[in-house]
Structures are given as structure tokens and as C-alpha cells.
Motif scaffolding. Structure first.
Motif, PDB file in Angstrom:
ATOM      1  N   GLU A   1      43.135 -19.754  16.214  1.00  0.00           N
ATOM      2  CA  GLU A   1      41.800 -20.227  16.595  1.00  0.00           C
ATOM      3  C   GLU A   1      40.950 -19.090  17.145  1.00  0.00           C
ATOM      4  N   ALA A   2      41.556 -18.271  18.002  1.00  0.00           N
ATOM      5  CA  ALA A   2      40.818 -17.150  18.587  1.00  0.00           C
ATOM      6  C   ALA A   2      40.404 -16.155  17.503  1.00  0.00           C
ATOM      7  N   ALA A   3      41.294 -15.932  16.545  1.00  0.00           N
ATOM      8  CA  ALA A   3      40.994 -15.008  15.452  1.00  0.00           C
ATOM      9  C   ALA A   3      39.872 -15.545  14.574  1.00  0.00           C
ATOM     10  N   MET A   4      39.905 -16.845  14.315  1.00  0.00           N
ATOM     11  CA  MET A   4      38.876 -17.465  13.478  1.00  0.00           C
ATOM     12  C   MET A   4      37.505 -17.393  14.142  1.00  0.00           C
ATOM     13  N   ASP A   5      37.471 -17.475  15.450  1.00  0.00           N
ATOM     14  CA  ASP A   5      36.197 -17.449  16.181  1.00  0.00           C
ATOM     15  C   ASP A   5      35.631 -16.039  16.321  1.00  0.00           C
ATOM     16  N   HIS A   6      36.455 -15.041  16.047  1.00  0.00           N
ATOM     17  CA  HIS A   6      36.007 -13.651  16.233  1.00  0.00           C
ATOM     18  C   HIS A   6      35.119 -13.203  15.085  1.00  0.00           C
ATOM     19  N   ASP A   7      34.039 -12.537  15.407  1.00  0.00           N
ATOM     20  CA  ASP A   7      33.108 -12.021  14.404  1.00  0.00           C
ATOM     21  C   ASP A   7      33.515 -10.592  14.043  1.00  0.00           C
ATOM     22  N   GLY A   8      34.418 -10.479  13.072  1.00  0.00           N
ATOM     23  CA  GLY A   8      34.916  -9.171  12.678  1.00  0.00           C
ATOM     24  C   GLY A   8      36.301  -9.278  12.083  1.00  0.00           C
ATOM     25  N   PHE A   9      36.950  -8.130  11.934  1.00  0.00           N
ATOM     26  CA  PHE A   9      38.300  -8.114  11.374  1.00  0.00           C
ATOM     27  C   PHE A   9      39.302  -8.501  12.461  1.00  0.00           C
ATOM     28  N   SER A  10      39.946  -9.643  12.281  1.00  0.00           N
ATOM     29  CA  SER A  10      40.931 -10.106  13.259  1.00  0.00           C
ATOM     30  C   SER A  10      42.325 -10.039  12.658  1.00  0.00           C
ATOM     31  N   PHE A  11      43.226  -9.403  13.383  1.00  0.00           N
ATOM     32  CA  PHE A  11      44.591  -9.177  12.902  1.00  0.00           C
ATOM     33  C   PHE A  11      45.594  -9.871  13.828  1.00  0.00           C
ATOM     34  N   ILE A  12      46.512 -10.597  13.221  1.00  0.00           N
ATOM     35  CA  ILE A  12      47.577 -11.263  13.973  1.00  0.00           C
ATOM     36  C   ILE A  12      48.917 -10.817  13.410  1.00  0.00           C
ATOM     37  N   GLU A  13      49.752 -10.237  14.266  1.00  0.00           N
ATOM     38  CA  GLU A  13      51.139  -9.981  13.867  1.00  0.00           C
ATOM     39  C   GLU A  13      51.966 -11.175  14.334  1.00  0.00           C
ATOM     40  N   CYS A  14      52.547 -11.883  13.387  1.00  0.00           N
ATOM     41  CA  CYS A  14      53.371 -13.048  13.724  1.00  0.00           C
ATOM     42  C   CYS A  14      54.813 -12.758  13.334  1.00  0.00           C
ATOM     43  N   LEU A  15      55.697 -12.651  14.318  1.00  0.00           N
ATOM     44  CA  LEU A  15      57.111 -12.452  14.027  1.00  0.00           C
ATOM     45  C   LEU A  15      57.627 -13.690  13.302  1.00  0.00           C
TER      46      LEU A  15
END
Length: 318
Positions: free
Chosen positions: A212-226
Motif C-alpha cells: 500500500e505504501a509503495a502504491m501511494d508513492h509518486d515514483g519508483f518504489s521497490f520492495i524486497e520480499c523474502l
């Protein structure tokens, strides 16, 4: 002259059809999507694969945000985790190995009304796709890249990946890997990503929060999910799973997410490391920069017809 036949009218090849403006769909009158509406093919992952958790939470995100089919865009490269577009009943593309981000960039720039989600694994993201990861991050393209990192090549049956730890034995390193692994968090921060977060598939509530936080960000959002590969690297992330005697330490509350150096230092923690948002800043996106260039140049040719603009371009090439 030939004629193309349509159900209600005919159109000559030299004619012009004025279809008018398509009226927008009334979102208020539409029922929100449920999982049964967006789930497509049955996932073909191995039983116990961490990717099941991420897919389920992507469905939950779509439901929670009340997104409609035409607003859902799922892009992936090649790999186990990259099968995502097959399992989502919406727009998407299972693209070439390592090239998911360039394709997604085109979608994002041409359709600013969409939020593009890209899914991939550690091989697709940091090996064959490493170059594209760096440049998409530095350009700050508006999209979310969720990398399911399992420290091994799973689809091709147990080879050392860019994030495999030193000493890991695989078909390509039977004696144990001697190469220093990539640190995805460090790489994302150094490359210029404006949103960098870390989570694990064993904590679904946290995964959803990061999405959700990544989707709300205006820009390139990166999530590393183990995401554990139970077939070729079982127990790889037990240290981050409290149910298996591990720990799930969150990013400290006093951590300044706008401090790039602090985020970089936080990324140096050994397994299990920290979980949460490491870095988040606002910077002009590639989308905004491109839109400004287009708008500025359109003003220069506002009084000209299309063919006249083309003629000017051809004249400059002489």
C-alpha cells in the motif's frame, strides 16, 4: 475501392469514422472486485512456496483499493515469481527475461492514469535485469517493483543466484558459492530509488502494508520480499520467521526515512536484518519530466497541422 464491413455501419478505406467520445464508466455504480473476479489460472508453484502469500496479498490490495479491471496492470519477466500475470484476470504481460522494467516503463509513461505493478525474482531483477533495475530506479519511473527474493534460481532447478549467500551449494557451485552476494536494498538506494522497503512472505499483514505504501508513492518504489523456495532452499529465511525461532525486527521508529546514508547503513544488518520502509523521498519522476517536455514542445507547434509538424522534422534532416 474496398469496404470494411461493421455490424452497424460500413467504413471505406479512404473515409473517416467519427466514433465520438466514449463516455467514462460510472465507478460509483460498479461493484468492487472480489478475489473470484480477478483470480485467473491456478498458480503452478510448488506447495509451500512463498509466492502464494504475495499473490494472495496482491488480490487483497486490489480489493481494498477498489480497483477495476482496466486499472490493474501486472508486468513480469521470467522466473517462478514472474508467472504473476497468468494468475491475475486483468491487463498484464509476461515479458522477456530481465526486461520487465523497460516494458513497464513504457506502460507507465503512456498511461499515467495507471499504477503499474512489476513482479520478479532475484535472478530476473539483479542478474539479467540488473542493468534495467539501475536505470529505472535512477530515472524514478512511477511504478512498483516487488522482487520475491529466494536466494536461488528455482525455475531452472537450483543454481546460484545473485543473492545466494557465500557457501551456498547448488548445481552451479557444488563446492559452495564463493561470490559476494548482491545486497538488494543497498543497490536500490544507491541507484536512486525513491522508495525502498523490505518485508517477508511469512508476515502477510506487513507485506500488505508495504504494498500500500509503495502504491501511494509518486515514483519508483521497490520492495524486497523474502520468499522461501521450499524445494531448493528450504529454511533460507527461518531467521526472519518468529514461528521458526527467528526474529522480525522492524525499522526503528526514530529512523529518518529521508536520510539516504542512514538507510544505507540500515541495509548492512545481517540476517534477519530490519523490515519496513528504509528510504522514502520525493523527487521529480520520469513521468513528470517527460510530460513537461511534451507540453513545452506542443506549444511551439500549436498552430500547425500534423503534416506540417512532420514536414518541419523532415526539413531538419536534410
Amino acid at each position: 475501392m474496398t469496404t470494411l464491413a461493421f455490424p452497424s455501419e460500413s467504413l471505406t478505406r479512404t473515409g473517416t469514422l467519427n466514433i465520438g467520445t466514449v463516455p467514462p464508466l460510472a465507478d460509483a455504480d460498479r461493484k468492487p472486485l472480489m478475489k473470484k473476479d480477478i483470480a485467473a489460472d491456478h498458480p503452478t508453484w510448488c506447495p509451500g512456496c512463498g509466492d502464494f502469500s504475495v499473490l494472495a496479498l496482491y488480490f487483497k490490495l486490489i480489493e481494498k483499493r477498489k480497483m477495476h479491471h482496466e486499472k490493474i496492470t501486472t508486468v513480469a519477466g521470467i522466473g517462478c515469481s514472474s508467472r504473476f500475470p497468468y494468475f491475475v484476470q486483468a491487463h498484464g504481460a509476461h515479458f522477456i527475461h530481465g526486461r520487465a522494467l523497460p516494458f513497464a516503463t513504457g506502460v507507465s509513461l503512456s498511461r499515467p492514469d495507471l499504477h503499474v505493478f512489476v513482479f520478479g525474482g532475484d535472478g530476473d531483477a539483479f542478474s539479467i535485469g540488473g542493468n534495467h533495475f539501475t536505470h529505472t530506479a535512477r530515472k524514478n519511473v512511477k511504478l512498483t517493483y516487488c522482487v520475491m527474493d529466494n536466494n536461488v534460481y528455482g525455475l531452472t532447478k537450483n543454481q546460484t543466484s545473485p543473492t545466494s549467500p557465500i557457501g551456498f551449494k547448488s548445481k552451479t557451485d557444488g563446492w559452495g558459492s564463493g561470490d559476494r552476494p548482491i545486497n538488494p536494498m543497498k543497490q536500490a538506494i544507491a541507484a536512486g530509488a525513491t522508495f525502498v522497503a523490505r518485508t517477508t512472505h511469512t508476515n502477510p499483514n506487513h507485506v500488505l502494508q508495504m504494498m500500500e505504501a509503495a502504491m501511494d508513492h509518486d515514483g519508483f518504489s521497490f520492495i524486497e520480499c523474502l520468499s522461501e523456495c521450499v524445494e531448493f532452499y528450504p529454511g533460507a529465511f527461518d531467521g526472519a520467521n518468529p514461528r521458526k525461532g527467528g526474529q522480525f525486527p522492524l525499522v526503528p521508529e526514530d529512523h529518518d526515512v529521508t536520510d539516504e546514508y542512514a538507510a544505507y547503513k540500515l541495509s548492512e544488518d545481517l540476517m534477519p536484518g530490519k523490515f519496513g520502509i528504509f528510504y522514502k523521498v520525493n523527487r521529480a519522476t520520469k513521468n513528470a519530466n517527460e510530460a513537461k517536455i511534451i507540453s513545452t514542445n506542443r506549444e511551439k507547434f500549436a498552430a500547425l497541422k500534423d503534416w506540417q509538424i512532420l514536414q518541419k522534422n523532415f526539413d531538419r534532416m536534410k
